[in-house]
Design an enzyme around this catalytic site. Structure first.
Site, PDB file in Angstrom:
ATOM      1  CG  HIS A  77       3.660 114.076  15.435  1.00 27.46           C
ATOM      2  ND1 HIS A  77       2.881 114.773  16.325  1.00 27.46           N
ATOM      3  CD2 HIS A  77       2.960 114.010  14.280  1.00 27.46           C
ATOM      4  CE1 HIS A  77       1.742 115.102  15.739  1.00 27.46           C
ATOM      5  NE2 HIS A  77       1.765 114.660  14.491  1.00 27.46           N
ATOM      6  CG  HIS A  93       5.039 120.470   8.040  1.00 25.79           C
ATOM      7  ND1 HIS A  93       4.361 119.656   7.149  1.00 25.79           N
ATOM      8  CD2 HIS A  93       4.128 120.859   8.958  1.00 25.79           C
ATOM      9  CE1 HIS A  93       3.094 119.584   7.515  1.00 25.79           C
ATOM     10  NE2 HIS A  93       2.914 120.297   8.614  1.00 25.79           N
TER      11      HIS A  93
END
Length: 186
Positions: free
Chosen positions: A40, A125
């Site tokens: 996620h 990221h």
């Protein structure tokens, strides 16, 4: 409850990353790899809060808005803090400018509830692995370098999620508590 706010990634991106993780796991099975279903984009790590505070967090998140959905392109691999002393392997994200603003607005809204503001600059990221030792096996380093510029897909979304993280011996288990629309779909 241990909570964070995140964007879900599309299944096509998840499948591309799962294929990469499978090939890297074969090279270095002792590395702590993130399970593909746990990938996620974290917008805000909240941490441990009482169940009574969850209502206030939900209300604060309901007020977060953006003029437009966020767009993300998932590509490339890198390390935190750097490739000389890697602690985390990540997949990179090129995002529309409003992603940073969205994360800041979430941070600001939760800070009013006594939740500590992020100290590090927002750096979108996907965490793929964590390393105990900052020395990577050479085969793994080579495999990562071969995929350093790889494209994993894209996402356009107008909602984020409040997620509970339960730490278990088998790894973290995530449950989405609520989804929050922040922009009208274009």
């Amino acid at each position: 409850m241990r909570l964070f706010v995140a964007l879900e990634i599309p299944s096509a991106v998840r499948e591309n990353l799962a294929a990469l993780l499978k090939s890297l796991r074969a090279v270095s099975p002792q590395t702590r790899w993130v399970r593909p279903d746990n990938l996620h984009v974290t917008l805000k790590f909240i941490g441990e809060v009482s169940e009574t505070k969850v209502v206030a967090i939900r209300i604060a998140l309901t007020g977060v808005r953006s003029d437009q959905p966020v767009a993300l392109d998932f590509r490339g691999l890198g390390f935190f803090p750097n490739d000389k002393h890697p602690r985390v392997l990540w997949a990179g994200i090129e995002a529309s400018p409003n992603l940073k603003t969205l994360a800041a607005n979430i941070d600001e809204g939760t800070e009013k509830l006594g939740i500590r503001r992020e100290q590090r600059p927002f750096s979108p990221h996907l965490t793929l692995a964590r390393f105990e030792s900052p020395r990577l096996p050479e085969k793994l380093r080579s495999a990562i370098q071969e995929n350093a510029a790889r494209d994993f897909g894209s996402l356009r979304t107008s909602q984020f999620h409040l997620i509970e993280s339960k730490l278990k011996p088998s790894g973290a288990e995530y449950t989405t508590l609520e989804s929050f629309p922040f922009a009208a779909e274009a």
